[in-house]
Design an enzyme around this catalytic site. Structure first.
Site, short mmCIF file in Angstrom:
data_model
loop_
_atom_site.label_atom_id
_atom_site.label_comp_id
_atom_site.label_asym_id
_atom_site.label_seq_id
_atom_site.Cartn_x
_atom_site.Cartn_y
_atom_site.Cartn_z
N MET A 20 33.93 64.71 56.45
CA MET A 20 35.07 65.26 57.19
C MET A 20 36.25 65.59 56.27
SD MET A 20 36.54 63.83 60.79
CE MET A 20 37.04 62.22 60.14
N LEU A 21 36.65 64.62 55.46
CA LEU A 21 37.73 64.85 54.51
C LEU A 21 37.27 65.76 53.38
CD1 LEU A 21 40.57 64.34 53.41
CD2 LEU A 21 39.70 62.23 52.36
N ASP A 40 24.30 59.71 43.97
CA ASP A 40 24.25 58.44 44.70
C ASP A 40 25.18 57.46 43.98
OD1 ASP A 40 23.71 56.03 45.88
OD2 ASP A 40 21.55 56.03 45.44
N THR A 51 31.38 54.55 56.70
CA THR A 51 32.54 54.41 57.59
C THR A 51 32.20 53.97 59.01
OG1 THR A 51 32.46 56.77 58.13
CG2 THR A 51 33.89 56.11 56.30
N THR A 57 41.65 52.33 53.48
CA THR A 57 41.81 52.24 54.93
C THR A 57 42.85 51.21 55.37
OG1 THR A 57 40.60 51.62 56.97
CG2 THR A 57 39.87 50.61 54.94
N TYR A 112 33.55 46.12 57.33
CA TYR A 112 34.04 47.41 56.83
C TYR A 112 35.31 47.20 56.00
CZ TYR A 112 36.24 52.01 56.74
OH TYR A 112 36.85 53.17 56.33
N LYS A 128 35.71 47.70 51.91
CA LYS A 128 36.68 48.66 51.38
C LYS A 128 37.67 47.96 50.43
CE LYS A 128 37.15 52.54 52.38
NZ LYS A 128 36.63 53.76 51.74
N TRP A 135 42.77 56.27 61.13
CA TRP A 135 42.40 57.00 62.33
C TRP A 135 42.15 58.49 62.05
CZ3 TRP A 135 45.48 55.06 67.23
CH2 TRP A 135 45.44 53.66 67.29
#
Length: 278
Positions: free
Chosen positions: A11-12, A35, A61, A100, A124, A128, A149
């Protein structure tokens, strides 16, 4: 500048390509071509390409998925990031890494500062944080960007889910006791484009401005789209999910502003713009 982007199909990643293409030479990688969990391949690839900066937007994510796939979460979000940092050290280039709000425990009553104590409450968040700590222990020159978000044109996200559900449901239940800042990946990508032109290294909180609950956000999305659906508030406890979420994860963008950058627009303006392009 030669910019290597991991997770370029995410997405980003899509928005980073749109924003940076034409200004920089882009090396676009995905999990198939690079990878990040393979230390030797990461080193060989980055040494061979010799980029001026690496932007890591690759991550596992799925917050709930991380609870049941703990090994994968730490391998991608922790070890994978460490591998990138080690390779960047070899070629002496900075790493920009996307982190995040989940590195905080959510028990706060004011926006989190960059130097506030971390305390993730989910796998998660913990994985991170492991990635962040690896970067800080290996590199002198890095950008760690904590954001929250995220939604964008590419990939699944909360606004898309709400709009899809509204097609078949008259009533939707949405969590009201989790507070944060919805952030448009296009706005984040534009901020990253500004940041990589500098040597203002360090940890940054970068989100759109203002904040809301998921319930408020859903209501606003339907208001903007003029969709008549009954949105019912529920608590996170009532809306049980495998992973714990921070109740309050508004991020104070102080380092961003203190380094002379303009605050990102309100999430309300950003979501209006996004909904026009859907």
């Amino acid at each position: 500048m030669k910019v290597l982007i991991t997770g370029s199909n995410g997405m980003l990643g899509h928005d980073l390509i749109d924003v940076l293409d034409g200004k920089h030479e882009l090396i676009k990688t995905t999990s198939k071509s690079l990878d990040i969990t393979d230390e030797d391949k990461v080193k060989d690839y980055i040494v061979n390409e010799n980029p001026d900066i690496v932007i890591n937007s690759a991550a596992y994510t799925d917050v709930d998925g991380c609870e049941t796939n703990e090994e994968i979460a730490y391998k991608v979000n922790g070890e994978g990031v460490k591998n990138l940092a080690l390779a960047c050290k070899v070629v002496d280039c900075p790493l920009l890494h996307i982190s995040t709000d989940y590195v905080f425990n959510g028990e706060n009553n004011k926006p989190w500062m960059e130097d506030d104590e971390v305390g993730p409450i989910s796998i998660y968040g913990k994985s991170k944080l492991q990635g962040e700590e690896a970067i800080e222990s290996i590199l002198d020159n890095f950008f760690i960007i904590r954001t929250s978000w995220l939604y964008g044109i590419n990939g699944g996200n909360f606004p898309k889910t709400m709009l899809e559900l509204a097609k078949t449901h008259d009533t939707l239940t949405v969590v009201t006791d989790e507070i944060g800042t919805p952030t448009y990946t296009l706005d984040l990508a534009q901020a990253i484009a500004e940041l990589i032109e500098t040597e203002y290294y360090g940890i940054y909180h970068i989100t759109n401005s203002d904040y809301c609950s998921w319930f408020d956000f859903a209501k606003y999305i339907f208001e903007v789209k003029n969709i008549d659906v009954n949105v019912v508030p529920v608590t996170a406890e009532e809306f049980a999910r495998p992973a714990s979420r921070p109740h309050y994860s508004v991020l104070n963008n102080s380092n961003w502003v203190n380094n002379g950058f303009k605050p990102l627009r309100s999430y309300k303006e950003a979501i209006k713009d996004y909904l026009k392009h859907l």
